[in-house]
Design a protein around this motif. Structure first.
Motif, PDB file in Angstrom:
ATOM      1  N   ALA A 186      36.271  -2.364   7.958  1.00  0.00           N
ATOM      2  CA  ALA A 186      37.222  -2.367   9.073  1.00  0.00           C
ATOM      3  C   ALA A 186      37.883  -1.010   9.267  1.00  0.00           C
ATOM      4  O   ALA A 186      38.532  -0.763  10.279  1.00  0.00           O
ATOM      5  N   GLU A 187      37.724  -0.100   8.308  1.00  0.00           N
ATOM      6  CA  GLU A 187      38.301   1.245   8.440  1.00  0.00           C
ATOM      7  C   GLU A 187      37.556   2.022   9.527  1.00  0.00           C
ATOM      8  O   GLU A 187      36.334   1.890   9.650  1.00  0.00           O
ATOM      9  N   PRO A 188      38.285   2.849  10.295  1.00  0.00           N
ATOM     10  CA  PRO A 188      37.593   3.625  11.326  1.00  0.00           C
ATOM     11  C   PRO A 188      36.794   4.792  10.753  1.00  0.00           C
ATOM     12  O   PRO A 188      35.862   5.288  11.375  1.00  0.00           O
ATOM     13  N   ASN A 189      37.155   5.253   9.579  1.00  0.00           N
ATOM     14  CA  ASN A 189      36.447   6.395   9.006  1.00  0.00           C
ATOM     15  C   ASN A 189      36.380   6.310   7.493  1.00  0.00           C
ATOM     16  O   ASN A 189      37.083   5.511   6.876  1.00  0.00           O
ATOM     17  N   GLY A 190      35.501   7.125   6.923  1.00  0.00           N
ATOM     18  CA  GLY A 190      35.322   7.120   5.473  1.00  0.00           C
ATOM     19  C   GLY A 190      33.871   6.832   5.112  1.00  0.00           C
ATOM     20  O   GLY A 190      33.061   6.521   5.985  1.00  0.00           O
ATOM     21  N   ILE A 191      33.569   6.982   3.828  1.00  0.00           N
ATOM     22  CA  ILE A 191      32.189   6.773   3.358  1.00  0.00           C
ATOM     23  C   ILE A 191      32.124   5.510   2.499  1.00  0.00           C
ATOM     24  O   ILE A 191      32.988   5.285   1.653  1.00  0.00           O
ATOM     25  N   ILE A 192      31.106   4.706   2.761  1.00  0.00           N
ATOM     26  CA  ILE A 192      30.798   3.558   1.908  1.00  0.00           C
ATOM     27  C   ILE A 192      29.435   3.824   1.282  1.00  0.00           C
ATOM     28  O   ILE A 192      28.459   4.032   1.991  1.00  0.00           O
ATOM     29  N   LEU A 193      29.388   3.846  -0.052  1.00  0.00           N
ATOM     30  CA  LEU A 193      28.132   4.153  -0.748  1.00  0.00           C
ATOM     31  C   LEU A 193      27.643   2.936  -1.512  1.00  0.00           C
ATOM     32  O   LEU A 193      28.430   2.259  -2.177  1.00  0.00           O
ATOM     33  N   THR A 194      26.357   2.672  -1.437  1.00  0.00           N
ATOM     34  CA  THR A 194      25.759   1.631  -2.265  1.00  0.00           C
ATOM     35  C   THR A 194      24.839   2.301  -3.271  1.00  0.00           C
ATOM     36  O   THR A 194      23.978   3.093  -2.893  1.00  0.00           O
ATOM     37  N   SER A 195      25.035   2.004  -4.552  1.00  0.00           N
ATOM     38  CA  SER A 195      24.216   2.646  -5.581  1.00  0.00           C
ATOM     39  C   SER A 195      23.438   1.606  -6.368  1.00  0.00           C
ATOM     40  O   SER A 195      23.774   0.429  -6.376  1.00  0.00           O
ATOM     41  N   GLY A 196      22.412   2.090  -7.024  1.00  0.00           N
ATOM     42  CA  GLY A 196      21.571   1.213  -7.839  1.00  0.00           C
ATOM     43  C   GLY A 196      20.197   1.823  -7.949  1.00  0.00           C
ATOM     44  O   GLY A 196      19.863   2.740  -7.204  1.00  0.00           O
ATOM     45  N   ALA A 249      19.510  16.588   8.659  1.00  0.00           N
ATOM     46  CA  ALA A 249      19.326  16.971  10.062  1.00  0.00           C
ATOM     47  C   ALA A 249      19.727  15.815  10.980  1.00  0.00           C
ATOM     48  O   ALA A 249      20.358  16.021  12.029  1.00  0.00           O
ATOM     49  N   GLY A 250      19.381  14.602  10.576  1.00  0.00           N
ATOM     50  CA  GLY A 250      19.745  13.424  11.363  1.00  0.00           C
ATOM     51  C   GLY A 250      21.249  13.278  11.470  1.00  0.00           C
ATOM     52  O   GLY A 250      21.805  13.079  12.555  1.00  0.00           O
ATOM     53  N   LEU A 251      21.927  13.424  10.331  1.00  0.00           N
ATOM     54  CA  LEU A 251      23.381  13.317  10.306  1.00  0.00           C
ATOM     55  C   LEU A 251      24.032  14.347  11.217  1.00  0.00           C
ATOM     56  O   LEU A 251      24.972  14.062  11.953  1.00  0.00           O
ATOM     57  N   ARG A 252      23.501  15.579  11.179  1.00  0.00           N
ATOM     58  CA  ARG A 252      24.075  16.645  11.995  1.00  0.00           C
ATOM     59  C   ARG A 252      23.910  16.318  13.480  1.00  0.00           C
ATOM     60  O   ARG A 252      24.837  16.505  14.263  1.00  0.00           O
ATOM     61  N   THR A 253      22.732  15.784  13.822  1.00  0.00           N
ATOM     62  CA  THR A 253      22.496  15.395  15.215  1.00  0.00           C
ATOM     63  C   THR A 253      23.418  14.254  15.622  1.00  0.00           C
ATOM     64  O   THR A 253      23.947  14.228  16.728  1.00  0.00           O
ATOM     65  N   ALA A 254      23.614  13.319  14.687  1.00  0.00           N
ATOM     66  CA  ALA A 254      24.447  12.151  14.987  1.00  0.00           C
ATOM     67  C   ALA A 254      25.822  12.586  15.476  1.00  0.00           C
ATOM     68  O   ALA A 254      26.376  12.008  16.409  1.00  0.00           O
ATOM     69  N   LEU A 255      26.352  13.646  14.855  1.00  0.00           N
ATOM     70  CA  LEU A 255      27.693  14.088  15.212  1.00  0.00           C
ATOM     71  C   LEU A 255      27.785  14.580  16.661  1.00  0.00           C
ATOM     72  O   LEU A 255      28.867  14.658  17.227  1.00  0.00           O
ATOM     73  N   ARG A 256      26.632  14.902  17.259  1.00  0.00           N
ATOM     74  CA  ARG A 256      26.634  15.321  18.668  1.00  0.00           C
ATOM     75  C   ARG A 256      26.321  14.151  19.602  1.00  0.00           C
ATOM     76  O   ARG A 256      26.139  14.333  20.789  1.00  0.00           O
ATOM     77  N   GLN A 257      26.206  12.945  19.013  1.00  0.00           N
ATOM     78  CA  GLN A 257      25.822  11.777  19.814  1.00  0.00           C
ATOM     79  C   GLN A 257      26.970  10.769  19.932  1.00  0.00           C
ATOM     80  O   GLN A 257      26.733   9.589  20.142  1.00  0.00           O
ATOM     81  N   ASP A 258      28.202  11.240  19.790  1.00  0.00           N
ATOM     82  CA  ASP A 258      29.377  10.395  19.941  1.00  0.00           C
ATOM     83  C   ASP A 258      29.291   9.101  19.137  1.00  0.00           C
ATOM     84  O   ASP A 258      29.371   8.009  19.699  1.00  0.00           O
ATOM     85  N   PRO A 259      29.122   9.221  17.819  1.00  0.00           N
ATOM     86  CA  PRO A 259      28.958   8.005  17.016  1.00  0.00           C
ATOM     87  C   PRO A 259      30.290   7.405  16.570  1.00  0.00           C
ATOM     88  O   PRO A 259      31.310   8.096  16.549  1.00  0.00           O
ATOM     89  N   ASP A 260      30.279   6.129  16.243  1.00  0.00           N
ATOM     90  CA  ASP A 260      31.387   5.508  15.519  1.00  0.00           C
ATOM     91  C   ASP A 260      30.976   5.250  14.075  1.00  0.00           C
ATOM     92  O   ASP A 260      31.725   5.499  13.150  1.00  0.00           O
ATOM     93  N   VAL A 261      29.763   4.716  13.945  1.00  0.00           N
ATOM     94  CA  VAL A 261      29.249   4.375  12.620  1.00  0.00           C
ATOM     95  C   VAL A 261      27.897   5.061  12.433  1.00  0.00           C
ATOM     96  O   VAL A 261      27.046   5.017  13.324  1.00  0.00           O
ATOM     97  N   ILE A 262      27.708   5.702  11.282  1.00  0.00           N
ATOM     98  CA  ILE A 262      26.423   6.347  10.987  1.00  0.00           C
ATOM     99  C   ILE A 262      25.907   5.812   9.655  1.00  0.00           C
ATOM    100  O   ILE A 262      26.619   5.830   8.651  1.00  0.00           O
TER     101      ILE A 262
END
Ligand SMILES: [Zn+2]
Length: 500
Positions: A186-196, A249-262
């Protein structure tokens, strides 16, 4: 090849069939020998196709069989005397049929045609893809061929596009874990990581998060390799590292695509984590996976990538660590009381546990556990297990955790503090699921514990058994990082430890 499979919610049992296998398994396991023959109508059709030498039918039947069984992979492998077909179900390979070598060139050619590979090239490995319908079901298969001394081996990874994405609680994320996960989503920003480790269901957890995040108000972008499920409403992009279209590269492009969730398939390097942090700190929610063994070890790994601690603690909201345990067959599981030694190990695992409403700590005094029945029953085809369930450890980056990271506390301290702040460890969640009768203790310990070696004399505490590095700041040489300090204990060793 062990794909990121997904836990199976309780599935209806497949109807048992009586016909014995036409060809006995080459190397039957003791369990399989006692079990009723694993034969369904599809397996019978497959055997008939082999007998009549009908290659298209053979291929269709093995695909249908894999789909019926919920298999993740199909292996077609020439041995010296025969060619065998195996499928991986719930993480375990099993032999389905064997066929004579004279049919194999035809089988390989047909699969190569279906996946647009070069038929006349058998000296080098090839990769391709099949998109097809099997009955009513749309299926994608990732095909890989490999020249071996006995001929070409083919492995097909099955991506069932119709498979419904499980919700988070269907995965086994419940109670306090679910609350924490939902709060982070529900947070608007931040990183959620899944490990394993590979095959622990990380990708499925990401997809299940999408069932919450995928709404018309959000621009959700994913960068994946491969795209395992296509979801309506997401902008899913396939990464192609060989032409420099990487996760970063994908992440960098995402930032130019007006994202909310990546969502980014995996964080493997400094460049990707740097852009993920930048995205998180500029108002985006970023989800990704990382190949580490525990929530706290994820912190260690990122610090070892030379990410400054203040950036890490500011950007990361939640770290999940997970495993997939085999689910006990509900039809034949048997009670398995642990030894006194085993009980002590279990009680010790809850030393720093913060109880939550609904969990009765008293259960640990005289715990009741279950194990697989030797030889199983028709419903589980003699295995004693059917399907899988997830085991989760969820760390929230609260003020106390942030301060502890900035203080540079050692990993085992962070692990203890996280528990005092309400984190349920992998070991604890596994034991809780074993208490619920979902899985067995030996299955849990096989996944979450390191084997104790005579050399490991420094400390016998459980957190040390879990193999944490002594300090958060360790070496940054990846070769010296603990890669697999969980799960080198076999089921037999776990049995011995818990049941004496
Ligand atoms: Zn059973």
């Amino acid at each position: 090849m062990t794909p990121d499979a997904q836990p199976t919610p309780q599935t209806p049992p497949t109807p048992p069939t009586a016909a014995p296998a036409a060809r006995p398994h080459a190397q039957p396991t003791p369990q399989a020998a006692q079990a009723p023959a694993a034969s369904s109508l599809t397996a019978q059709k497959l055997r008939n196709a082999i007998i009549s030498g009908n290659i298209p039918d053979m291929i269709e039947s093995i695909m249908q069989y894999a789909l019926d069984k919920g298999a993740s992979d199909i292996h077609i492998e020439p041995n010296r005397t025969v060619v065998r077909m195996r499928v991986r179900v719930d993480g375990v390979l099993q032999i389905i049929v064997e066929y004579p070598h004279n049919l194999h060139p035809g089988v390989v050619s047909k699969i190569k045609i279906m996946s647009n590979l070069k038929i006349d090239e058998s000296r080098i490995p090839q990769d391709g893809r099949i998109s097809t319908f099997i009955g009513e079901t749309e299926v994608d298969l990732r095909v890989s061929t490999l020249p071996t001394v006995n001929g070409e081996k083919v492995v097909m990874r099955v991506l069932d596009k119709s498979k419904k994405i499980p919700t988070l609680d269907q995965l086994g994320i419940t109670g306090r874990n679910l609350q924490r996960f939902m709060a982070a989503l529900a947070e608007p920003n931040g990183i959620i990581l899944t490990s394993g480790p590979t095959g622990s269901g990380k990708t499925t957890t990401m997809y299940s998060s999408m069932t919450v995040l995928n709404t018309p108000e959000r621009n959700v972008m994913t960068f994946e390799d491969p795209i395992e499920n296509q979801m309506e409403g997401l902008n899913q992009s396939q990464i192609r590292p060989h032409i420099n279209y990487t996760f970063a590269a994908g992440l960098r492009t995402a930032l130019r695509q007006d994202p909310d969730v990546i969502m980014v398939g995996e964080i493997r390097d400094r460049e990707t984590i740097d852009i993920a942090i930048e995205a998180a700190l500029t108002g985006h929610l970023v989800l990704s996976t990382i190949h580490t063994n525990s929530a706290v070890q994820t912190i260690t790994r990122i610090l070892n990538m030379k990410v400054p601690d203040f950036l890490l603690s500011a950007a990361i909201n939640l770290i999940i660590a997970q495993r997939l345990a085999r689910r006990l067959c509900p039809h034949c599981k048997v009670a398995a009381p642990p030894s006194e030694e085993g009980k002590k190990i279990i009680q010790k695992a809850f030393e720093h546990f913060k109880p939550y409403p609904g969990f009765d700590m008293g259960l640990l005094n005289d715990p009741v556990f279950y194990g697989p029945k030797q030889g199983g029953c028709p419903q589980c085809e003699g295995k004693g297990y059917k399907g899988r369930c997830g085991i989760y450890e969820i760390l929230t980056m609260d003020q106390k955790m942030k301060a502890s990271i900035l203080e540079g506390l050692p990993a085992y301290e962070l692990h203890r503090i996280a528990q005092e702040q309400g984190m349920i460890t992998l070991e604890q969640d596994g034991i809780i699921k074993a208490l619920d009768g979902d899985t067995s203790l030996e299955e849990v310990y096989k996944l979450v514990k390191k084997k104790q070696t005579p050399n490991a004399t420094t400390n016998t505490s459980m957190s040390n058994m879990a193999g944490f590095t002594p300090s958060v700041r360790g070496t940054d040489d990846p070769a010296q990082q603990p890669q697999d300090d969980f799960g080198d204990m076999s089921a037999e060793e776990a049995m011995k430890m818990l049941y004496g």
